[in-house]
Each structure stands twice: as structure tokens, then as C-alpha cells.
Write an enzyme that holds these catalytic residues in place. Structure first.
Site, mmCIF file in Angstrom:
data_model
loop_
_atom_site.group_PDB
_atom_site.id
_atom_site.type_symbol
_atom_site.label_atom_id
_atom_site.label_comp_id
_atom_site.label_asym_id
_atom_site.label_seq_id
_atom_site.Cartn_x
_atom_site.Cartn_y
_atom_site.Cartn_z
ATOM 1 N N SER A 245 2.023 4.965 0.418
ATOM 2 C CA SER A 245 3.472 5.242 -0.319
ATOM 3 C C SER A 245 4.065 6.452 -0.802
ATOM 4 C CB SER A 245 3.396 3.158 -1.657
ATOM 5 O OG SER A 245 4.967 3.082 -1.464
ATOM 6 N N ASP A 342 6.333 -3.792 7.753
ATOM 7 C CA ASP A 342 6.606 -2.605 6.471
ATOM 8 C C ASP A 342 8.506 -2.807 6.280
ATOM 9 O OD1 ASP A 342 7.309 -0.648 4.260
ATOM 10 O OD2 ASP A 342 5.508 0.047 5.243
ATOM 11 N N HIS A 375 3.163 -2.775 3.708
ATOM 12 C CA HIS A 375 3.718 -2.129 3.110
ATOM 13 C C HIS A 375 2.085 -1.836 1.792
ATOM 14 C CE1 HIS A 375 5.484 1.646 1.372
ATOM 15 N NE2 HIS A 375 5.065 1.070 0.176
#
Length: 432
Positions: A245, A342, A375
């Protein structure tokens, strides 16, 4: 009880639907992500829990009426929908093989992630047997500022004093939250068992920090590593970097901005090159829209908390904070990993970054698109996480083997067959 069954059925069906088609609207983005993330990566636990709740409700009269039967049907559909995510995760090995990851490197010795961690994910918070962790090592101090890291090492002594390869882990958290105690633990534990020295590194967070403070802090670690690596049995000349991330964004920046003086104030002469990068679900371009209706840099988060400049009048600042700006032919080898579901950073962001890397870089670029993954999928030691960690370890082991042989980083076929020097270009995935 029939209405309890109906409520359960509606809940299970909606949660399963969200796992397959997460919401991306501003209002539902965060709850949709968290719900989908937990459901997908803990799908076996969800299936067992939901099935038990459905059976228990039915046993106490939940089917005594049409609402109960409707709820029961919806519950079964929801359970089946979550079970489908388990099937998708079982294709992780196929995805990794198709990407070109060298899974067959030393197949007889290929390590496996412990089954106990897949059943009880919380076990990843505890150092695995055979791993020694030294916590809160200060790597930079300036007045009241004390930046710390945790070191993951094999508990066994090094054979003949041989130096270990090093791995730097950068946590995520949108540049404003996160800590070394929370992320990268499954990977660092696994790598330590395979003879690596792992360094889980903290950095200053926004809004107190303003970019490029985050990157400068991580560069300071690189300077510290060059000087102190051998104290922890690591090779000061070999270090790879990974993170997810915001950590994926910073991983790519660390790898692509080697020796850029602007990001090394006061230690410009220190060599800050790394030998490989494995960014997970990162942001790579802040100044062009692409996967988003507007550029990531134009969001309130970036303008008010991270870079702290209006995007419209300061696009150069956002370009400077974008890894894609620094791609050159001398980029280190990359293994880019992203989930195709995601909802926070769309997978198209990884596509355009990998495409640009492959156009320009002379080093190998591998891309693995995790089918059905949200994610931050690797925070939990799920089946998918276990297989990806094993693939990353094989990939980094191949790079280190080439380093020890004195050969330059090669394409994936050469990583997996580095002894005989076989050559093959990276295979494209269907997503490309």
C-alpha cells in the site's frame, strides 16, 4: 426465529456479494473494503462460522415460516459465494507460475508455510520457532526524534560466519497510520527461517511529516544498514525492499531513487541502491488519473495531510512523489504484486506501472495479479498469503544466488535455472 434466519440470510448474501463486487463510492469505500478484506482472506473461517450459525438458527425454529426459508436460501447462497473465493485463492500457485516467479528453484528444499498459522492467523504475531527478533533498534536519532526498527534473524548461528542477505520491510497505512509491529510479519518470519535478516522499519507519519520526510527516513535506514548490517549478520552490499500500500509506494521510491541527493540531505555520498524490490498493491503515479476519475494527488488526503500543497498549482511536487517518474534503464529487478479486487488502489494502477517498467528497465520485471484478492490481502496468513510468501522467497533467493555468483540480475527463467544459465523473457499474464 424465522425472521432471525431471514436477517442472517440477507447479511450473509450481502457480505458475499461485496466480496465479489466491492463498493467504490466515497461513502461505502472504507466499510466495503474492511468487510471484503476480512471475508476473503478469512473465508474458511467465515464459511464454518456461517454454516454453524445457519444450522443453529434452523435448529431453534428458524425454518418455521416462509421468512425462515427465504433466509435459509440466502444464507446458502452467501456461504457458496464465500466458498467461491476459496476456490479462487487456490489458483494462487498457477498465477505465480504464469507470472514467471521461480517456484521450482530448489524444489526439494522449498519451504512451506505452517498450517497452524492458516487455522489461527493470530499466531503470525508471535515469532516462529527458529526465529529471533530484536525489537526497537534505533537507526536514527535527532533531538526528540528516534526512528526504530525490528530485526528478524535465524536463531541458528551462521555457518562459517557467512553474511546473510537483507530484506527491508516498509509498512503501509496511507502514510498517516501503521507500525512495524503490524505488517510484514508473515513474510519476515518466513524469510528469517530461510536464512535472511529482515528489518521492519518505521518512519515518520503524516500529518506531522510532510513528503519527502517519509522517504528520507527510509533512506536513513539504508545509510544505517550500510554501516551496521554486519552487526546483525547481514551483507551490507545486498539488500532488497518490500512493502504494501503506502509501503508499496515507498518501496518503489526507495528502489528507483537510489543516490538522488534531494532525498539524502546530509548523507548524499551514501550508496542507497537496493538489489531488488517487491511492492504489494502500491500507488505509483500521483499526478495522472488513470485508474481514478482524478489523480490520486488531487485527493484531500494528499493535499492536506501528506504533500500539503494544492494539486492544481503544484503538479511537479506530485510528480516528484511518484515512483513512475524515476523509472530508468538501471532500475533494480521488480516483482510487482496486486489483487484484482482491490477496491482502494485499482489493479489498473499496477498495470500501467509494470508496463512502463518493462518498456524502460533493463532488469527483469515480474507481475503477479492475485485473482479474487482485496487490498492488504497479505496481512493475514491465509492460503493465498502463504503461497505468495513462498513465491517471494523463491524469487529473492534467486536474486541473491545470482549476486553470489557475480552475475547480473537476469530474466525469471535464469533466476530459476541460474546454474545452467537458461534464458527466457517474463511471461505475460492474462491481465496484461
Amino acid at each position: 426465529m424465522p425472521y432471525v434466519m431471514l436477517a442472517l440470510g440477507i447479511l450473509f448474501a450481502l457480505v458475499a456479494l461485496n466480496a465479489h463486487a466491492p463498493r467504490r463510492s466515497a461513502l461505502l469505500l472504507a466499510p466495503s473494503f474492511f468487510c471484503g478484506w476480512l471475508t476473503i482472506e478469512m473465508a474458511p473461517h467465515a464459511v464454518v462460522t456461517w454454516a454453524a450459525a445457519t444450522a443453529l438458527t434452523a435448529g431453534f425454529g428458524g425454518l418455521d415460516g416462509w421468512p425462515g426459508w427465504v433466509g435459509f436460501a440466502l444464507a446458502i447462497l452467501g456461504i457458496a459465494g464465500v466458498a467461491a473465493t476459496i476456490v479462487a485463492s487456490r489458483r494462487t500457485v498457477v498465477t505465480l507460475r504464469d507470472s514467471g516467479a521461480p517456484l521450482d528453484l530448489d524444489p526439494e528444499d522449498a519451504p512451506r508455510y505452517p498450517l497452524a498459522h492458516l487455522i489461527v492467523p493470530q499466531l503470525c504475531l508471535i515469532p516462529r520457532k527458529g526465529v529471533r527478533v530484536e525489537r526497537n533498534v534505533v537507526f536514527h536519532e535527532d533531538g526528540r526524534l528516534r526512528l526504530k526498527l525490528d530485526v528478524f534473524q535465524p536463531a541458528a548461528e551462521r555457518p562459517d560466519g557467512e553474511l546473510r542477505p537483507g530484506l527491508m520491510q516498509i509498512h503501509g497505512g496511507a502514510w498517516v497510520i501503521g507500525d512495524k509491529r503490524e505488517q510484514g510479519l508473515p513474510l519476515l518470519n518466513h524469510m528469517a527461517l530461510q536464512g535472511w535478516a529482515g528489518f521492519n522499519v518505521n518512519y515518520r507519519l503524516s500529518p506531522r511529516a510532510t513528503f519527502p520526510d517519509h522517504l528520507i527516513d527510509l533512506k536513513r535506514f539504508l545509510a544505517w544498514y550500510r554501516e551496521h548490517a554486519e552487526e546483525y549478520g547481514a551483507d551490507p552490499d545486498f539488500l532488497c525492499v518490500t512493502g504494501g500500500s503506502a509501503g508499496g509506494h515507498l518501496t518503489a521510491l526507495v528502489a528507483l531513487t537510489a543516490n538522488v541527493p534531494e532525498f539524502q540531505p546530509g548523507f548524499e555520498d551514501v550508496d542507497t541502491t537496493v538489489q531488488g524490490a517487491v511492492p504489494f498493491y502500491g500507488v505509483y503515479n500521483l499526478f495522472e488519473p488513470g485508474p481514478w476519475p482524478r489523480p490520486m494527488g488531487a485527493t484531500r488526503l494528499m493535499e492536506r495531510m501528506v504533500i500539503k500543497k494544492p494539486f492544481a498549482e503544484n503538479q511537479e511536487a506530485y510528480a516528484k512523489a511518484s515512483p513512475i517518474t524515476y523509472i530508468g534503464k538501471d532500475a533494480p529487478p521488480f516483482f510487482v504484486i496486486h489483487g484484482d479486487r482491490d477496491s482502494l488502489i485499482p489493479v489498473a494502477e499496477a498495470h500501467r506501472f509494470v508496463e512502463r517498467l518493462r518498456e524502460v528497465s533493463e532488469a527483469p520485471v515480474i507481475y503477479a495479479e492475485m485473482k479474487g484478492a482485496q487490498h492488504a490481502f497479505d496481512v493475514f496468513p491465509s492460503y493465498r498469503t502463504a503461497r505468495v510468501i513462498e513465491g517471494v522467497e523463491r524469487y529473492l533467493t534467486g536474486l541473491h544466488r545470482q549476486y553470489r555468483q557475480g552475475t547480473p540480475p537476469a530474466v525469471p527463467g535464469e533466476v530459476s535455472d541460474s546454474v545452467d544459465g537458461a534464458s527466457a523473457r517474463p511471461r505475460a499474464t492474462a491481465a496484461e
